[in-house]
Design a protein around this motif. Structure first.
Motif, short mmCIF file in Angstrom:
data_model
loop_
_atom_site.label_atom_id
_atom_site.label_comp_id
_atom_site.label_asym_id
_atom_site.label_seq_id
_atom_site.Cartn_x
_atom_site.Cartn_y
_atom_site.Cartn_z
N UNK A 76 0.76 -1.04 0.00
CA UNK A 76 0.06 0.01 -0.05
C UNK A 76 1.07 1.23 -0.05
N UNK A 77 0.19 2.58 -0.54
CA UNK A 77 1.00 3.48 -0.26
C UNK A 77 0.19 4.68 0.05
N UNK A 78 0.83 5.86 0.62
CA UNK A 78 0.10 7.16 0.92
C UNK A 78 1.00 8.31 0.62
N UNK A 79 0.49 9.29 0.32
CA UNK A 79 1.15 10.64 0.05
C UNK A 79 1.60 10.85 1.42
N UNK A 80 2.64 11.94 1.58
CA UNK A 80 2.84 12.41 2.87
C UNK A 80 1.78 13.48 3.04
N UNK A 81 1.93 14.22 4.15
CA UNK A 81 1.01 15.21 4.55
C UNK A 81 -0.30 14.84 5.15
#
Lengths: 112, 113
Positions: free
Chosen positions: B92-97
């Motif tokens: 899985x991936x997420x953006x930072x922020x």
């Protein structure tokens, strides 16, 4: 690791019925996410909630971020066969935190 | 738009053999990357996550390791597989922020015999 309390664990309903499931925690969360997983596939994000009291819809799906910030529910109206799958809630305690906490899932079965 | 790939889709390996599962993300830069394992009919167990190249955090002691040789590539490995390593592995991936929703790949079904 920490888990969210998701209920019910499984549901058997007739096509056309409405569905309701929820997640609770003893801790406050700042983000709630709801996912659906079909057999053999990765979970797909359905709805994201970021503010206490927020009510968000996505087609026949409606989810709410509990006012206490310790719970969330997901409703599905007029269920159809393609709604079958496992639904997961997930929460993030701090905005921008790197990890999610997941519920154990609700398995939805629909009788045509 | 962003996409996430995992391969292989399925894998059958004998006990004691090595393992390498690959995950790549397209259409974003500097994502946070995650490896989860899911036993049959069960929830998601976070194994590793990474906030940058070469940065790996391990969540549970186990027979597996992870590496991030490139910004958008995440690899799950083992030197010697155990029967208990069988399962469905999800990247899985997420953006930072602040508003960083998490998106999952299609998964790899691993069976260790």
């Amino acid at each position: 690791g920490q888990q969210l309390n998701q209920s019910p664990q499984s549901m058997f309903i007739q096509e056309g019925e409405d569905v309701s499931m929820n997640c609770t925690s003893s801790s406050i969360f700042n983000t709630w996410l709801w996912y659906k997983q079909d057999p053999g596939e990765g979970p797909v994000l359905l709805i994201a909630l970021y503010k206490a009291g927020e009510l968000t819809s996505n087609g026949r799906l409606t989810a709410q971020f509990g006012i206490t910030r310790k719970d969330s529910f997901l409703n599905i109206s007029a269920s159809i066969p393609s709604d079958v799958g496992i639904y997961f809630c997930a929460g993030r305690k701090i905005q921008g935190a790197q990890k999610l906490v997941f519920g154990q899932g609700t398995r939805l079965t629909i009788n045509p | 738009s962003q996409t996430i790939h995992q391969w292989p889709a399925t894998l059958v390996q004998p006990v004691g053999s090595p393992l390498s599962l690959e995950c790549t993300v397209e259409g974003t830069s500097n994502p946070n990357l995650y490896w989860y394992r899911q036993a049959a009919g069960r929830g998601l167990q976070l194994l590793f996550y990474s906030v940058g190249i070469g940065q790996i955090s391990s969540e549970v002691p186990q027979n597996l390791s992870a590496s991030r040789p490139q910004d958008r590539q995440f690899i799950l490995s083992s030197k010697k597989l155990l029967l208990s390593d069988s399962g469905f592995y999800l990247c899985a991936w997420t953006t930072s922020g602040t508003y960083n929703e998490q998106f999952f790949g299609p998964g790899t079904r691993l069976t260790v015999l």
